[in-house]
Design a protein around this motif. Structure first.
Motif, PDB file in Angstrom:
ATOM      1  N   PHE A  49       0.872  -1.177   0.000  1.00 17.16           N
ATOM      2  CA  PHE A  49       0.000   0.000   0.000  1.00 17.16           C
ATOM      3  C   PHE A  49       0.908   1.226   0.000  1.00 17.16           C
ATOM      4  CE2 PHE A  49      -3.118   3.076   1.239  1.00 17.16           C
ATOM      5  CZ  PHE A  49      -4.334   2.552   0.858  1.00 17.16           C
ATOM      6  N   PRO A  50       0.584   2.240  -0.815  1.00 18.04           N
ATOM      7  CA  PRO A  50       1.474   3.410  -0.876  1.00 18.04           C
ATOM      8  C   PRO A  50       1.717   4.012   0.510  1.00 18.04           C
ATOM      9  CG  PRO A  50      -0.248   3.555  -2.537  1.00 18.04           C
ATOM     10  CD  PRO A  50      -0.584   2.378  -1.670  1.00 18.04           C
ATOM     11  N   PRO A  51       2.963   4.360   0.801  1.00 24.10           N
ATOM     12  CA  PRO A  51       3.261   4.950   2.107  1.00 24.10           C
ATOM     13  C   PRO A  51       2.602   6.321   2.242  1.00 24.10           C
ATOM     14  CG  PRO A  51       5.171   5.075   0.679  1.00 24.10           C
ATOM     15  CD  PRO A  51       4.135   4.273  -0.054  1.00 24.10           C
ATOM     16  N   PHE A  60      -2.213  14.298   2.946  1.00 26.17           N
ATOM     17  CA  PHE A  60      -2.309  13.278   3.993  1.00 26.17           C
ATOM     18  C   PHE A  60      -3.746  12.804   4.186  1.00 26.17           C
ATOM     19  CE2 PHE A  60      -2.719  11.650   8.306  1.00 26.17           C
ATOM     20  CZ  PHE A  60      -1.731  10.681   8.298  1.00 26.17           C
ATOM     21  N   ARG A  61      -4.694  13.719   4.269  1.00 27.04           N
ATOM     22  CA  ARG A  61      -6.100  13.348   4.478  1.00 27.04           C
ATOM     23  C   ARG A  61      -6.620  12.522   3.300  1.00 27.04           C
ATOM     24  NH1 ARG A  61     -10.082  15.475   7.938  1.00 27.04           N
ATOM     25  NH2 ARG A  61     -12.175  15.114   7.184  1.00 27.04           N
ATOM     26  N   GLN A  62      -6.239  12.906   2.072  1.00 27.59           N
ATOM     27  CA  GLN A  62      -6.657  12.139   0.890  1.00 27.59           C
ATOM     28  C   GLN A  62      -6.097  10.729   0.924  1.00 27.59           C
ATOM     29  OE1 GLN A  62      -5.373  14.789  -2.260  1.00 27.59           O
ATOM     30  NE2 GLN A  62      -7.508  15.331  -2.668  1.00 27.59           N
ATOM     31  N   TRP A  63      -4.917  10.547   1.477  1.00 28.21           N
ATOM     32  CA  TRP A  63      -4.326   9.220   1.619  1.00 28.21           C
ATOM     33  C   TRP A  63      -4.994   8.458   2.762  1.00 28.21           C
ATOM     34  CZ3 TRP A  63      -1.914   7.098   5.874  1.00 28.21           C
ATOM     35  CH2 TRP A  63      -1.285   5.867   5.674  1.00 28.21           C
ATOM     36  N   ALA A  64      -5.247   9.137   3.878  1.00 33.26           N
ATOM     37  CA  ALA A  64      -5.741   8.479   5.095  1.00 33.26           C
ATOM     38  C   ALA A  64      -7.126   7.865   4.912  1.00 33.26           C
ATOM     39  CB  ALA A  64      -5.753   9.464   6.261  1.00 33.26           C
ATOM     40  N   ILE A  65      -7.993   8.480   4.152  1.00 30.60           N
ATOM     41  CA  ILE A  65      -9.352   7.957   4.002  1.00 30.60           C
ATOM     42  C   ILE A  65      -9.346   6.572   3.348  1.00 30.60           C
ATOM     43  CG2 ILE A  65     -11.600   8.319   2.886  1.00 30.60           C
ATOM     44  CD1 ILE A  65     -11.122  11.362   3.441  1.00 30.60           C
ATOM     45  N   PRO A  66      -8.753   6.390   2.158  1.00 30.09           N
ATOM     46  CA  PRO A  66      -8.742   5.032   1.587  1.00 30.09           C
ATOM     47  C   PRO A  66      -7.891   4.057   2.400  1.00 30.09           C
ATOM     48  CG  PRO A  66      -7.551   6.550   0.156  1.00 30.09           C
ATOM     49  CD  PRO A  66      -8.194   7.378   1.226  1.00 30.09           C
ATOM     50  N   PHE A  67      -6.810   4.545   3.010  1.00 31.81           N
ATOM     51  CA  PHE A  67      -5.979   3.649   3.803  1.00 31.81           C
ATOM     52  C   PHE A  67      -6.756   3.124   5.001  1.00 31.81           C
ATOM     53  CE2 PHE A  67      -2.959   2.878   7.304  1.00 31.81           C
ATOM     54  CZ  PHE A  67      -2.296   1.799   6.749  1.00 31.81           C
ATOM     55  N   GLN A  68      -7.368   3.995   5.772  1.00 26.95           N
ATOM     56  CA  GLN A  68      -8.102   3.558   6.955  1.00 26.95           C
ATOM     57  C   GLN A  68      -9.320   2.712   6.584  1.00 26.95           C
ATOM     58  OE1 GLN A  68      -7.067   3.552   9.994  1.00 26.95           O
ATOM     59  NE2 GLN A  68      -5.242   4.734   9.514  1.00 26.95           N
ATOM     60  N   TYR A 106      -7.995   7.030  14.226  1.00 25.88           N
ATOM     61  CA  TYR A 106      -7.161   7.195  13.041  1.00 25.88           C
ATOM     62  C   TYR A 106      -7.882   7.652  11.782  1.00 25.88           C
ATOM     63  CZ  TYR A 106      -3.114   5.101  15.312  1.00 25.88           C
ATOM     64  OH  TYR A 106      -2.049   4.859  16.136  1.00 25.88           O
ATOM     65  N   HIS A 107      -9.132   7.277  11.596  1.00 29.63           N
ATOM     66  CA  HIS A 107      -9.846   7.634  10.366  1.00 29.63           C
ATOM     67  C   HIS A 107     -10.227   9.107  10.409  1.00 29.63           C
ATOM     68  CE1 HIS A 107     -12.710   7.556   7.066  1.00 29.63           C
ATOM     69  NE2 HIS A 107     -12.322   6.312   6.791  1.00 29.63           N
ATOM     70  N   PRO A 108     -10.037   9.830   9.305  1.00 31.41           N
ATOM     71  CA  PRO A 108     -10.389  11.252   9.309  1.00 31.41           C
ATOM     72  C   PRO A 108     -11.846  11.531   9.690  1.00 31.41           C
ATOM     73  CG  PRO A 108      -9.054  10.757   7.393  1.00 31.41           C
ATOM     74  CD  PRO A 108      -9.377   9.435   8.067  1.00 31.41           C
ATOM     75  N   TYR A 109     -12.738  10.569   9.475  1.00 32.77           N
ATOM     76  CA  TYR A 109     -14.139  10.779   9.831  1.00 32.77           C
ATOM     77  C   TYR A 109     -14.539  10.049  11.110  1.00 32.77           C
ATOM     78  CZ  TYR A 109     -14.413  12.870   5.253  1.00 32.77           C
ATOM     79  OH  TYR A 109     -14.199  13.671   4.168  1.00 32.77           O
ATOM     80  N   GLY A 110     -13.572   9.503  11.829  1.00 32.65           N
ATOM     81  CA  GLY A 110     -13.814   8.893  13.136  1.00 32.65           C
ATOM     82  C   GLY A 110     -14.974   7.919  13.153  1.00 32.65           C
ATOM     83  N   THR A 111     -15.921   8.125  14.068  1.00 29.87           N
ATOM     84  CA  THR A 111     -17.028   7.178  14.254  1.00 29.87           C
ATOM     85  C   THR A 111     -17.938   7.073  13.041  1.00 29.87           C
ATOM     86  OG1 THR A 111     -18.360   8.896  15.303  1.00 29.87           O
ATOM     87  CG2 THR A 111     -17.104   7.440  16.756  1.00 29.87           C
ATOM     88  N   MET A 112     -17.903   8.062  12.168  1.00 32.31           N
ATOM     89  CA  MET A 112     -18.790   8.015  11.001  1.00 32.31           C
ATOM     90  C   MET A 112     -18.422   6.909  10.026  1.00 32.31           C
ATOM     91  SD  MET A 112     -19.619  12.030  10.234  1.00 32.31           S
ATOM     92  CE  MET A 112     -18.053  12.319   9.472  1.00 32.31           C
ATOM     93  N   CYS A 113     -17.200   6.372  10.107  1.00 35.34           N
ATOM     94  CA  CYS A 113     -16.788   5.335   9.159  1.00 35.34           C
ATOM     95  C   CYS A 113     -17.267   3.951   9.588  1.00 35.34           C
ATOM     96  CB  CYS A 113     -15.272   5.329   9.001  1.00 35.34           C
ATOM     97  SG  CYS A 113     -14.393   4.839  10.499  1.00 35.34           S
ATOM     98  N   LEU A 114     -17.628   3.753  10.840  1.00 31.91           N
ATOM     99  CA  LEU A 114     -17.951   2.419  11.341  1.00 31.91           C
ATOM    100  C   LEU A 114     -19.297   1.859  10.893  1.00 31.91           C
ATOM    101  CD1 LEU A 114     -16.490   2.773  14.923  1.00 31.91           C
ATOM    102  CD2 LEU A 114     -15.544   1.445  13.046  1.00 31.91           C
ATOM    103  N   PRO A 115     -20.380   2.657  10.857  1.00 32.28           N
ATOM    104  CA  PRO A 115     -21.685   2.075  10.501  1.00 32.28           C
ATOM    105  C   PRO A 115     -21.725   1.395   9.139  1.00 32.28           C
ATOM    106  CG  PRO A 115     -21.990   4.188  11.551  1.00 32.28           C
ATOM    107  CD  PRO A 115     -20.503   4.023  11.326  1.00 32.28           C
ATOM    108  N   GLN A 116     -20.928   1.854   8.191  1.00 30.59           N
ATOM    109  CA  GLN A 116     -20.939   1.191   6.882  1.00 30.59           C
ATOM    110  C   GLN A 116     -20.449  -0.255   6.966  1.00 30.59           C
ATOM    111  OE1 GLN A 116     -18.218   2.804   3.916  1.00 30.59           O
ATOM    112  NE2 GLN A 116     -17.006   3.711   5.553  1.00 30.59           N
ATOM    113  N   TYR A 117     -19.794  -0.607   8.082  1.00 34.62           N
ATOM    114  CA  TYR A 117     -19.331  -1.977   8.314  1.00 34.62           C
ATOM    115  C   TYR A 117     -20.214  -2.691   9.338  1.00 34.62           C
ATOM    116  CZ  TYR A 117     -15.210  -0.426   5.807  1.00 34.62           C
ATOM    117  OH  TYR A 117     -14.366   0.061   4.851  1.00 34.62           O
ATOM    118  N   GLY A 118     -21.325  -2.047   9.710  1.00 35.11           N
ATOM    119  CA  GLY A 118     -22.227  -2.651  10.685  1.00 35.11           C
ATOM    120  C   GLY A 118     -21.699  -2.592  12.103  1.00 35.11           C
TER     121      GLY A 118
END
Length: 184
Positions: A49-51, A60-68, A106-118
């Motif tokens: 994965f690209p460093p 950094f934020r553009q990288w962090a979203i797909p990475f996380q 770690y995710h730029p959107y914090g708790t908002m990223c979790l519901p998409q994974y249930g």
């Protein structure tokens, strides 16, 4: 009738010794009782994965979203596979080097990223039976404490606090002080 394995997770910021302790436990006297779940971020970074760009750069934020997002997906997959193996092999413990709720820190959107994974933060006590929060080994905290991690010292300390905050709702957190590997 077989019992379901309990899941324990090691958390902490950079240079807290998570991977070192996880490896020692998974290879030590308890190894036959443990189904190991390695750190997803480490697998991705070591696997091509690209460093990350410098942490303060606009990229950094553009990288962090797909990475996380990739980290979350892989972590969930690794935990599911370990659960299936642990049930089949009758291992009572799944031991994770980090957990999915690290995304809150770690995710730029914090708790908002979790519901998409249930997943939701109020469920962390059912997903992980026990959380071991490893204090950072401050005497070892340098800008290069790990070959694949490149956080600044101030960023590493800040991330550690974010992790503490992210997991604070878990009902069973055990803080592991900064001691030698054998003492931990």
């Amino acid at each position: 009738m077989s019992l379901l394995p309990r899941t324990a997770v090691l958390i902490g910021g950079a240079c807290s010794g998570k991977t070192t302790l996880w490896t020692a436990l998974c290879q030590g006297p308890l190894a036959s009782s443990i189904d190991p779940v390695p750190e997803a971020a480490r697998i991705l970074l070591q696997g091509g994965f690209p460093p990350p760009p410098p942490e303060m750069s606009p990229d950094f934020r553009q990288w962090a979203i797909p990475f996380q997002s990739a980290v979350l997906h892989l972590q969930l997959t690794l935990e599911q596979l370990a659960h299936e193996r642990a049930v089949k092999d009758q291992r009572p413990i799944k031991l994770c080097d980090r957990g999915i709720y690290d995304a809150i820190a770690y995710h730029p959107y914090g708790t908002m990223c979790l519901p998409q994974y249930g997943e939701y933060p109020d469920r962390m006590g059912t997903r992980y039976h026990t959380v071991f929060l490893l204090d950072q080994l401050l005497d070892q905290l340098t800008t290069q404490c790990d070959a694949i991690r490149h956080e600044s010292i101030s960023r590493a300390k800040l991330q550690h606090q974010h992790l503490i905050d992210a997991w604070s709702g878990h009902p069973r957190i055990i803080t592991v002080p900064a001691l030698s590997l054998q003492e931990r």
